[in-house]
Scaffold this active site. Sequence first.
Site, PDB file in Angstrom:
ATOM      1  N   LYS A 186      68.639  21.966  40.072  1.00 52.76           N
ATOM      2  CA  LYS A 186      69.556  22.348  41.142  1.00 52.76           C
ATOM      3  C   LYS A 186      70.944  21.731  41.007  1.00 52.76           C
ATOM      4  O   LYS A 186      71.799  22.248  40.302  1.00 52.76           O
ATOM      5  CB  LYS A 186      68.930  22.062  42.498  1.00 52.76           C
ATOM      6  CG  LYS A 186      67.708  22.947  42.797  1.00 52.76           C
ATOM      7  CD  LYS A 186      67.262  22.851  44.222  1.00 52.76           C
ATOM      8  CE  LYS A 186      65.970  23.640  44.495  1.00 52.76           C
ATOM      9  NZ  LYS A 186      66.087  25.072  44.280  1.00 52.76           N
ATOM     10  N   ASP A 226      59.049  15.000  41.435  1.00 54.56           N
ATOM     11  CA  ASP A 226      59.848  16.226  41.435  1.00 54.56           C
ATOM     12  C   ASP A 226      61.019  16.019  42.382  1.00 54.56           C
ATOM     13  O   ASP A 226      60.886  16.121  43.600  1.00 54.56           O
ATOM     14  CB  ASP A 226      58.989  17.414  41.879  1.00 54.56           C
ATOM     15  CG  ASP A 226      59.774  18.726  41.925  1.00 54.56           C
ATOM     16  OD1 ASP A 226      61.015  18.692  41.845  1.00 54.56           O
ATOM     17  OD2 ASP A 226      59.137  19.784  42.075  1.00 54.56           O
ATOM     18  N   PHE A 229      55.945  22.374  47.059  1.00 52.59           N
ATOM     19  CA  PHE A 229      56.694  23.484  46.471  1.00 52.59           C
ATOM     20  C   PHE A 229      57.327  22.991  45.177  1.00 52.59           C
ATOM     21  O   PHE A 229      58.234  22.163  45.185  1.00 52.59           O
ATOM     22  CB  PHE A 229      57.791  24.013  47.404  1.00 52.59           C
ATOM     23  CG  PHE A 229      58.477  25.225  46.814  1.00 52.59           C
ATOM     24  CD1 PHE A 229      57.940  26.492  46.985  1.00 52.59           C
ATOM     25  CD2 PHE A 229      59.633  25.095  46.057  1.00 52.59           C
ATOM     26  CE1 PHE A 229      58.542  27.604  46.413  1.00 52.59           C
ATOM     27  CE2 PHE A 229      60.247  26.201  45.489  1.00 52.59           C
ATOM     28  CZ  PHE A 229      59.698  27.459  45.666  1.00 52.59           C
TER      29      PHE A 229
END
Length: 426
Positions: free
Chosen positions: A273, A232, A145
């Site tokens: 985030k 990531d 994802f």
Amino acid sequence: MIEEIKNSQQAIDMENKHGAHNYHPLPAVLAKGDGVFLWDVEGKKYYDFLSSYSAVNQGHSHPRILETLKKQAETLTLTSRAFHNNILGPFEKYITEYFGFDKVLAMNSGAEAVESALKIARKWATEKNGVAANAGKVIVAEQNFHGRTTTVISFSSDETAKKNFGPYTPGFIKIPYNDTEALDKILQGEDNIVGFLVEPIQGEAGVYRPDTDYLKKCKEICKKHNVLFIADEIQTGIARTGSLLAVCGDCTCEGHCEKQSTYVEPDILILGKALSGGFYPVSAVLANDHIMEVLTPGTHGSTFGGNPLGAAVALTALEVVKDEKLAQNARKLGQLFRDRMQKFVDKSEFVSLVRGKGLLNAIVVNDSPDSSTAWDICMALKENGLLAKPTHGNIIRFAPPLVITEEQINECCDIIEKTISEFKKK
């Protein structure tokens, strides 16, 4: 003027009528957040066990980050990159020294950072590594994802995210996660490979941890074949897993440390985030000069990327993580959480497994991914004052803000155990 919301149902009905239905939220209409807690419009208090998908690692409404936001908002918020500003440089210096890279590209959303990293990798491979123009291929892991942009869904394993959004972007090769032999085989047999994009822990897929030596072997294989290792860490980074980054392994340092024996240095690191502190969207792509220098004026950009408000917020958000030792807290309390959940799993008929690292954890519900059991358990947890959300059908992710205390984590374990013990299938 914003219309006053008087009750939860009014807010839900308004969203359903006027908003796109691209999410299926738990029916909690939240109006306030502070630290590890959230309150709905009726005033009910909840423990937050999702942390906005790890965007509020520092806790809701952290006073230091809030003060930075207010102070900067009163001075200068946006210049675009047509001009310099007095905050971007200090932020760039801080974050590159903090994570041990030469350069940073400041962007906004996580998916935007992934797209930027892919562009940088392909340009580097074409201009510096002999890959044919417009032929570069990126290896990715199954069940990944990395966002929901058109490029990213082209290599997603999530059919819901990609169905009927084609045609899809070519140039990606999927291999099984946690399979270094598959990575080595592809790199031996395929030409024009740019790099390998991977999550150190697959969060959205259900908090899947790879073998201990997986990342180290991946980096060694990529180096052997002269392709880029791209990590990531949008969800796993910034102390969530009990270290500054998940690629730090079990290192206990509070910042970049060249002596870390467990550190696996990415060629490109992607953050987002929690870089925002939960206040303002900020993401970043970090790399060393020989990679980042392929970006020249006009080759990439963003009106809001690197804006002074976001840069100030992100710098303070990183300082909070370091000063409050949030990685250390996540490591200690994550182990406490898993130990308690494992004892519960051993005697529960509804839960078959607990897994995770730091304060990124999940339990696997003993039912089909197509069942509503995990959702129904989350609804019951909500009634008992704890907010969590299922992923992939029968998995519940638990990721509280990293400012949570030992007393609070034990209270939350009590809520989870009591809720599941009393749960009855519909």
